[in-house]
Design a protein around this motif. Structure first.
Motif: not given
Length: 205
Positions: A133-153
């Motif tokens: 369960g902790q591995y899953i939570i860490e994955m979700v936090r990593a997704i959140e970190d990499v996605s917020v602010g992700l942009s494309a021209p």
């Protein structure tokens, strides 16, 4: 005149900074929902209970049964924003995560001696599954970190940024699965914690 020009420049810079802050908003606090689901087992001894686990445990990988299992349901509220320059940014990505631990539970009371070894077995299994369960939570936090602010021209309709996000999702999901497999390999291998739990249940230690 120079002080006035400086003040105007600062005002413009401040307004621009405020607009950037509004465009990409900080992640909101969230917590995973963790729940336990049990399946029934029967028996009046450790070996009988373990035999019942083999007959009634959750099915994974086709028709193979296991002692315990961790699953999750993950949904997102994403805010894609198209900019005036034609680019697209993910301004917010809020997860809703429900983790379910599936564990065995005797149908009725068991003898006192068996009950104590069963408790050690159950508590050890629950501890093992909560690592997953902790591995899953860490994955979700990593997704959140990499996605917020992700942009494309040059991304009308935000298709490019969606495709880029999917690449990150696959990478992080693969990493989480690999961590889980490596953890199980150690815990269920010779002398591992899960193997010791099973031996303790079978021998009443």
């Amino acid at each position: 005149m120079r002080p006035i020009s400086v003040i105007r420049s600062l005002s413009i810079a401040a307004a621009f900074a405020a607009s950037c802050i509004a465009l990409v908003q900080p992640a909101l606090a969230w917590e995973a929902v963790e729940q336990v689901r049990t399946y029934p087992v029967s028996g009046q001894s450790g070996p009988e209970l373990y035999r019942s686990i083999g007959e009634n445990g959750p099915v994974i990988s086709g028709n193979r049964r296991t002692i315990a299992h961790t699953t999750f349901k993950l949904t997102w509220r994403r805010d894609y924003r198209e900019r005036a320059d034609g680019s697209c940014v993910i301004a917010r990505n809020i997860p809703k995560l429900i983790i379910t631990y599936t564990l065995p539970k005797p149908l009725g009371p068991v003898p006192a001696g068996v009950a104590s070894s069963w408790k050690r077995f159950y508590d050890g299994l629950a501890k093992h599954e909560r690592v997953h369960g902790q591995y899953i939570i860490e994955m979700v936090r990593a997704i959140e970190d990499v996605s917020v602010g992700l942009s494309a021209p040059n991304d009308p309709g935000c298709r490019k940024v969606r495709a880029e996000l999917q690449r990150h999702l696959k990478r992080l999901s693969d990493e989480q699965r690999a961590r889980g497999r490596d953890f199980d390999r150690v815990e269920m291998g010779d002398g591992g914690a899960v193997q010791q739990l099973v031996l303790g249940l079978l021998t009443g230690r």
